[in-house]
Design an enzyme around this catalytic site. Structure first.
Site, mmCIF file in Angstrom:
data_model
loop_
_atom_site.group_PDB
_atom_site.id
_atom_site.type_symbol
_atom_site.label_atom_id
_atom_site.label_comp_id
_atom_site.label_asym_id
_atom_site.label_seq_id
_atom_site.Cartn_x
_atom_site.Cartn_y
_atom_site.Cartn_z
ATOM 1 N N LYS A 32 0.816 -1.217 0.000
ATOM 2 C CA LYS A 32 0.000 0.000 0.000
ATOM 3 C C LYS A 32 0.847 1.263 0.000
ATOM 4 O O LYS A 32 0.487 2.250 -0.659
ATOM 5 C CB LYS A 32 -0.966 0.010 1.192
ATOM 6 C CG LYS A 32 -0.320 0.189 2.561
ATOM 7 C CD LYS A 32 -1.377 0.215 3.647
ATOM 8 C CE LYS A 32 -0.751 0.316 5.025
ATOM 9 N NZ LYS A 32 -0.057 1.584 5.248
ATOM 10 N N THR A 33 1.969 1.274 0.724
ATOM 11 C CA THR A 33 2.822 2.467 0.735
ATOM 12 C C THR A 33 3.388 2.729 -0.661
ATOM 13 O O THR A 33 3.504 3.883 -1.093
ATOM 14 C CB THR A 33 3.967 2.308 1.758
ATOM 15 O OG1 THR A 33 3.413 2.025 3.047
ATOM 16 C CG2 THR A 33 4.798 3.572 1.848
ATOM 17 N N ASP A 219 -4.009 7.411 4.995
ATOM 18 C CA ASP A 219 -3.492 6.060 5.200
ATOM 19 C C ASP A 219 -4.071 5.482 6.494
ATOM 20 O O ASP A 219 -4.451 6.225 7.401
ATOM 21 C CB ASP A 219 -1.959 6.123 5.277
ATOM 22 C CG ASP A 219 -1.311 4.749 5.210
ATOM 23 O OD1 ASP A 219 -2.008 3.785 4.827
ATOM 24 O OD2 ASP A 219 -0.118 4.640 5.526
ATOM 25 N N GLU A 220 -4.132 4.176 6.598
ATOM 26 C CA GLU A 220 -4.629 3.468 7.801
ATOM 27 C C GLU A 220 -6.007 4.001 8.207
ATOM 28 O O GLU A 220 -6.275 4.282 9.391
ATOM 29 C CB GLU A 220 -3.638 3.605 8.970
ATOM 30 C CG GLU A 220 -2.234 3.100 8.671
ATOM 31 C CD GLU A 220 -2.111 1.585 8.660
ATOM 32 O OE1 GLU A 220 -3.149 0.896 8.707
ATOM 33 O OE2 GLU A 220 -0.974 1.093 8.577
ATOM 34 N N GLN A 250 -7.486 -5.318 9.778
ATOM 35 C CA GLN A 250 -6.395 -4.970 10.688
ATOM 36 C C GLN A 250 -6.784 -3.837 11.647
ATOM 37 O O GLN A 250 -5.917 -3.164 12.197
ATOM 38 C CB GLN A 250 -5.141 -4.581 9.905
ATOM 39 C CG GLN A 250 -4.558 -5.730 9.094
ATOM 40 C CD GLN A 250 -3.213 -5.410 8.486
ATOM 41 O OE1 GLN A 250 -2.206 -5.303 9.175
ATOM 42 N NE2 GLN A 250 -3.185 -5.230 7.172
ATOM 43 N N ARG A 604 2.292 -11.477 9.986
ATOM 44 C CA ARG A 604 3.647 -10.961 10.240
ATOM 45 C C ARG A 604 4.701 -11.955 9.735
ATOM 46 O O ARG A 604 5.859 -11.590 9.556
ATOM 47 C CB ARG A 604 3.899 -10.737 11.743
ATOM 48 C CG ARG A 604 3.034 -9.714 12.475
ATOM 49 C CD ARG A 604 2.906 -8.417 11.753
ATOM 50 N NE ARG A 604 1.711 -8.416 10.920
ATOM 51 C CZ ARG A 604 1.465 -7.549 9.955
ATOM 52 N NH1 ARG A 604 2.348 -6.619 9.658
ATOM 53 N NH2 ARG A 604 0.350 -7.610 9.246
#
Length: 758
Positions: A32-33, A219-220, A250, A604
């Site tokens: 996404k970044t 973002d987020e 998330q 993770r």
């Protein structure tokens, strides 16, 4: 730039769709970044949009810096005139320019937590509100949450006018805001709250920033609260060029204000929006992603999506059922050592141990130290370095060595006993004048002319308390002594009165200290005095002073792990009652957040994922027996493999670390029985089941409270036949965990299930 060659199909769509409203659902590890970075570069370099027309909002300064640096590496200095910053930094810039319209000066100061506490204490004192009745932490928390949801003091008062306690907090909130303004100051929560207020009261200001920021990216987005949602919505209202990126799977911060509905309802807020799903994962092996999908699909409040990868399947999820928590820690240590020795490129920093609460770190710290494995704790403090643990150890040190002035000073007013710094200074001066240590001087307080009668009484109560503890220390084992100190000193009671999450965690850690002492007593039957215990702790603390930059295994909570990745991940304590917790299981909303946290943990892992649990666990000073986590049971059988240990069908390769019952204090009011909820029936009990293949003809024999028990075979009209693997009391009913032959593990309430014994 040739975006198509730089990005996959979905990433390209996200980066090239600039006009209108865009919701990018970005799964874990989906880049996404990268999408946001190239989106901004494309807007400026290819489309000619002025950089100052773009606002990009992130949640952390680290994320903002990373994004700014990456855009700059693509398009150079043009990126410098963009606003890429956190919510709070963005709001500070806006308020510096226009806060005078709210009656403040542009030179306003921002209060940190310490400043907040000072001012709130002044307000509580002015309102004659005793901190023993309503704690400072509770007031801070409720005012913070009110600001997160855009509640003014007046609206907070209206909502709670029938509740005496909440009305008192409303009074504090009102005075606090008044005094902040008088001081030309804002607290951290005010930064967003006041910016929204500014936009609501000044159309001219709102229009200026709407025209300035014609393109907005957040973002987020799943982590936004009410005030942040309102801010973004107001800024985007005119041009409606808004792109939000996030992953509803998330959202793990609802407990601190995040509202998952903000991302779930984006399409309702913007019916014409384009939804783009980033489902291609570049981090994890195939089996890890399939496991994550298998778990998260059980949530009802989510957008439909599933991670995929072009990587190979890799190892199956390694499930380990230990006999005890010690064996669980030893297993992790052995596996790490084994991989390091066999894999040429493996380093300790490639491993992470993830747990639900910080108190769980102790066993792993102990096992890693014993095997010489370097480790570091992230997002938490090493067990023996935590304030509450240091406080309790200071009590113990004084009992062994009353000449320990440092330890005496640490605890003499903890919990508060009206023995302030000035009083201690007077005693210290007297001690130095007559060549005494601090303890001897405290025993002579009536001869210290500079002390008041009240000072002397407070000190005498403290020394009398410590004298009693010293007598107990001569015969009482360390674990019982700690329990006694926690209770009689008032330390535990003070924490229990608090409504703060941090203080609940402190209680857990103190209970874990009791477990640590019980462990010590079992391991050292001949030399287990208080002095012996303190010696071991001192050696442990010395070993903890490792180089923070060294190649080390990482220990952290699942919350702290968000945004990180590791080749090898151990998710530990995977038991119903720990993860998910008992309260999670009984609350559908909490259970969904807990499942999202599990999804974060699974994703993770890059190469190998371990999920471990223990049949018996020394938890908070008592032996508990929990069934394997529902989250493990939600993963398809073909995606996981048992590695040694015990499966839920029995069999063990592990040593019984708890083959003798823990000594119980016969006092029915002891912390071990009362505060820590010890259930003697669980001691030594095994939860492993031998599945029966026989089938009796007891049709029509319905299960009830008298005939249902562990190991019973039952039939459910929907789920078929299964075996009871756990029975617990729940609000006058019985909660059953049943392993069904074809439908997996289910939690059912006895009164509703209509189970037939077979």
């Amino acid at each position: 730039m040739d975006l198509k060659s730089l990005l996959n199909k979905e990433q390209y769509e996200g980066a090239s769709t600039v006009e209108g409203q865009v919701l990018i659902l970005a799964g874990a590890g989906s880049g996404k970044t990268r999408v946001l970075t190239y989106r901004m570069a494309h807007m400026i370099d290819d489309l000619g949009i002025f950089p100052w027309k773009i606002l990009a909002i992130t949640f952390t300064n680290k994320a903002a810096k990373e994004m700014r640096d990456r855009v700059r590496s693509i398009i150079g200095e043009k990126a410098d005139s963009m606003w890429i910053s956190t919510f709070h930094s963005t709001c500070v810039r806006i308020l510096r320019r226009d806060i005078e319209k709210l009656g403040y000066k542009s030179s306003f100061t921002i209060y940190d937590t310490s400043d907040q506490k000072v001012l709130l204490k002044e307000c509580m004192k002015a309102l004659n509100i005793n901190e023993k009745d309503i704690t400072l932490q509770e007031v801070m928390g409720k005012i913070g949450r009110a600001k997160d949801t855009m509640q003014t003091p007046a609206s907070f008062m209206r909502e709670h006018e029938q509740n005496f306690r909440e009305k008192k907090i409303a009074d504090i909130y009102q005075m606090y805001q008044k005094r902040l303004k008088e001081n030309n100051s804002l607290d951290f929560d005010d930064l967003i709250f006041k910016t929204v207020e500014l936009f609501k009261t000044s159309e001219e200001t709102l229009e200026f920033y709407q025209n300035k920021f014609q393109y907005i990216m957040v973002d987020e987005y799943q982590d936004t609260n009410g005030a942040q949602y309102e801010l973004v919505k107001m800024l985007a209202k005119k041009y409606k060029n808004i792109c939000v990126v996030g992953d509803d799977d998330q959202c793990i911060y609802q407990w601190r204000g995040a509202d998952i509905q903000n991302i779930l309802d984006f399409e309702k807020d913007y019916p014409d929006c384009k939804v783009i799903k980033l489902e291609q994962n570049y981090r994890s092996k195939g089996n890890i992603l399939h496991a994550a999908n298998e778990v998260i699909v059980n949530n009802s409040r989510r957008k439909d999506k599933a991670l995929r990868t072009e990587q190979e399947s890799g190892s199956k999820i390694k499930i380990y059922r230990a006999f005890s928590d010690k064996e669980e820690g030893d297993f992790a240590a052995r596996e790490i050592k084994d991989i390091i020795s066999k894999e040429e490129n493996a380093n300790y920093r490639d491993f992470a141990v993830l747990y639900r609460t910080n108190a769980q770190s102790r066993t792993f710290e102990e096992c890693f130290r014993r095997r010489g494995i370097p480790y570091k704790i992230i997002g938490g403090t090493k067990f023996y370095d935590r304030k509450e643990i240091k406080d309790m150890l200071a009590y113990l040190k004084v009992l062994v060595n009353p000449q320990d002035d440092v330890s005496i000073k640490r605890i003499i007013n903890v919990p508060k006993r009206s023995i302030g710094a000035a009083t201690i200074d007077k005693v210290q001066t007297f001690a130095e004048e007559f060549g005494l240590n601090l303890w001897d001087a405290l025993s002579e307080v009536r001869t210290i002319s500079t002390l008041t009668a009240r000072n002397c009484t407070s000190i005498e109560k403290f020394t009398s308390l410590m004298d009693n503890f010293m007598i107990l220390a001569e015969t009482m084992p360390p674990s019982m002594l700690i329990e006694n100190i926690l209770k009689e000193s008032g330390y535990l009671a003070e924490l229990e009165k608090s409504n703060e999450i941090e203080d609940k965690s402190r209680i857990e850690n103190l209970k874990e200290l009791v477990s640590d002492a019980v462990d010590f007593e079992k391991s050292n039957p001949e030399n287990n005095t208080l002095a012996d215990y303190l010696e071991q702790v001192a050696l442990v603390q010395d070993a903890d002073k490792a180089d923070e930059e060294a190649d080390s295994v990482v220990l952290m909570t699942l919350h702290s792990a968000k945004g990180l990745e590791f080749p090898y991940v151990f998710m530990v304590g995977m038991e119903n009652g720990l993860f998910p917790s008992a309260s999670d299981i009984n609350d559908p909303s909490q259970m969904e957040e807990s499942r999202r946290l599990c999804y974060v943990g699974i994703t993770r892992a890059k190469e190998v994922l371990y999920m471990t649990s223990a049949e018996k666990r020394l938890l908070f000073g008592r032996i508990t027996s929990y069934s394997q986590s529902d989250f493990i049971n939600e993963i398809r059988f073909d995606l996981k493999e048992f590695v040694n240990g015990r499966s839920i069908t029995g069999g063990s390769t592990g040593e019984n670390y708890y083959n003798s019952p823990t000594k119980l204090n016969s006092n029915p009011h002891s912390l071990r029985n009362q505060i820590m909820g010890r259930n003697q029936n669980t001691i030594g009990r095994k939860t492993s089941i031998s599945y029966s293949t026989s089938n009796s003809n007891n049709k029509g024999n319905l299960a009830n409270a008298n005939n249902i028990s562990l190991g019973k075979k039952v039939r459910h009209e929907k789920f078929g036949t299964g075996t009871v693997v756990s029975v617990s009391e729940s609000n006058g009913d019985k909660k059953l965990t049943i392993a069904f032959d074809k439908q997996g593990v289910k939690n059912l309430m006895l009164s509703m299930a209509k189970l037939e014994l077979i």
